[in-house]
Design a protein around this motif. Structure first.
Motif, short mmCIF file in Angstrom:
data_model
loop_
_atom_site.label_atom_id
_atom_site.label_comp_id
_atom_site.label_asym_id
_atom_site.label_seq_id
_atom_site.Cartn_x
_atom_site.Cartn_y
_atom_site.Cartn_z
N TYR A 72 0.84 -1.20 0.00
CA TYR A 72 0.00 0.00 0.00
C TYR A 72 0.88 1.25 0.00
O TYR A 72 0.58 2.23 -0.66
CB TYR A 72 -0.88 -0.04 1.25
CG TYR A 72 -1.87 1.08 1.38
CD1 TYR A 72 -3.11 1.01 0.75
CD2 TYR A 72 -1.59 2.20 2.17
CE1 TYR A 72 -4.04 2.03 0.88
CE2 TYR A 72 -2.51 3.22 2.31
CZ TYR A 72 -3.74 3.13 1.65
OH TYR A 72 -4.64 4.15 1.78
N SER A 73 1.97 1.23 0.76
CA SER A 73 2.93 2.32 0.77
C SER A 73 4.23 1.81 1.38
O SER A 73 4.28 0.70 1.91
CB SER A 73 2.39 3.51 1.58
OG SER A 73 3.23 4.64 1.40
N TYR A 74 5.27 2.62 1.27
CA TYR A 74 6.54 2.19 1.84
C TYR A 74 7.44 3.39 2.10
O TYR A 74 7.25 4.47 1.53
CB TYR A 74 7.27 1.20 0.92
CG TYR A 74 7.82 1.81 -0.36
CD1 TYR A 74 7.04 1.93 -1.50
CD2 TYR A 74 9.14 2.25 -0.41
CE1 TYR A 74 7.54 2.49 -2.66
CE2 TYR A 74 9.66 2.80 -1.58
CZ TYR A 74 8.86 2.93 -2.71
OH TYR A 74 9.37 3.48 -3.85
N GLY A 75 8.41 3.19 2.98
CA GLY A 75 9.49 4.14 3.16
C GLY A 75 10.79 3.41 2.90
O GLY A 75 10.93 2.23 3.24
N GLU A 76 11.73 4.10 2.25
CA GLU A 76 13.04 3.49 1.98
C GLU A 76 14.06 4.18 2.88
O GLU A 76 14.27 5.39 2.77
CB GLU A 76 13.38 3.64 0.50
CG GLU A 76 14.67 2.90 0.12
CD GLU A 76 14.87 2.82 -1.39
OE1 GLU A 76 13.88 2.55 -2.11
OE2 GLU A 76 16.00 3.04 -1.84
N VAL A 77 14.68 3.40 3.74
CA VAL A 77 15.60 3.96 4.73
C VAL A 77 17.03 3.88 4.23
O VAL A 77 17.52 2.79 3.92
CB VAL A 77 15.46 3.22 6.09
CG1 VAL A 77 16.44 3.79 7.10
CG2 VAL A 77 14.04 3.29 6.60
N HIS A 78 17.69 5.02 4.15
CA HIS A 78 19.09 5.06 3.71
C HIS A 78 20.03 5.36 4.87
O HIS A 78 21.22 5.07 4.78
CB HIS A 78 19.27 6.10 2.61
CG HIS A 78 18.68 5.67 1.30
ND1 HIS A 78 19.43 5.18 0.26
CD2 HIS A 78 17.39 5.62 0.88
CE1 HIS A 78 18.64 4.86 -0.75
NE2 HIS A 78 17.40 5.12 -0.40
N HIS A 79 19.49 5.97 5.93
CA HIS A 79 20.31 6.30 7.10
C HIS A 79 19.64 5.71 8.33
O HIS A 79 18.74 6.32 8.91
CB HIS A 79 20.47 7.82 7.24
CG HIS A 79 21.11 8.45 6.04
ND1 HIS A 79 22.47 8.40 5.80
CD2 HIS A 79 20.56 9.12 5.01
CE1 HIS A 79 22.73 9.02 4.66
NE2 HIS A 79 21.59 9.46 4.16
#
Ligand SMILES: [Zn+2]
Length: 172
Positions: A72-79
């Protein structure tokens, strides 16, 4: 008894007073995703709570669900703030809408469960897999045992079906 486990080197403890979460993670440890179903209005719910968010009834029964859904949605974590997760960047925090109870009790609702993207064995996804997943991806639950009979639910691509091209946030 409090339940105590370990995930990625971090200790996990669920006290006795949090019986619903002890039950949730123990069902995961048995390999089948279960959600609370209200005995009054019958609606399923997530996150695990002590009362129904729709009618405030406190009695519930655990109900097995398919463990399949759509991103449905997402966040992409780089830090990563949590040191344990730094080795997995970039990683995804997913919001998965289960196939059950979509658009109920109204068209804005559904059963949406958060979790990380994993490979089929429940290990955190490698960047090559992360790059293929986006909104609309079809996912299924996988479990990672953490001890004391508990497991954590994670999500992996459902490779038994043909995937449509997902929508992803544009690269900067
Ligand atoms: Zn209810």
């Amino acid at each position: 008894m409090p339940l105590q486990g370990e995930y990625l080197g971090m200790s996990v403890a669920i006290p006795d007073v949090d019986r619903p979460n002890q039950e949730f993670y123990t069902h995961c440890g048995q390999g089948v995703l279960h959600l609370q179903s209200c005995v009054k209005c019958t609606l399923l719910r997530y996150p695990t709570t002590t009362a129904c968010p729709w009618c405030a009834e406190s009695e519930y029964v655990w109900t097995p669900v398919s463990g399949k859904g759509t991103l449905y949605s997402y966040g992409e974590v780089h830090h990563a703030i949590q040191p344990t997760f730094q080795q997995f960047t970039p990683y995804l925090i997913l919001l998965v809408e289960l196939d059950e109870q979509r658009d109920r009790p109204n068209r804005f609702d559904g059963l949406r469960i958060n979790g990380n993207l994993a490979d089929a064995s429940g290990e955190m996804a490698k960047p090559e897999l992360v790059a293929t997943v986006g909104i609309g991806s079809r996912l299924r639950v996988v479990f990672k045992s953490i001890g004391d009979g508990m497991a954590i639910p994670l999500w992996t691509l459902d490779t038994e079906i043909k995937q449509e091209a997902p929508w992803r946030y544009p690269d900067n």
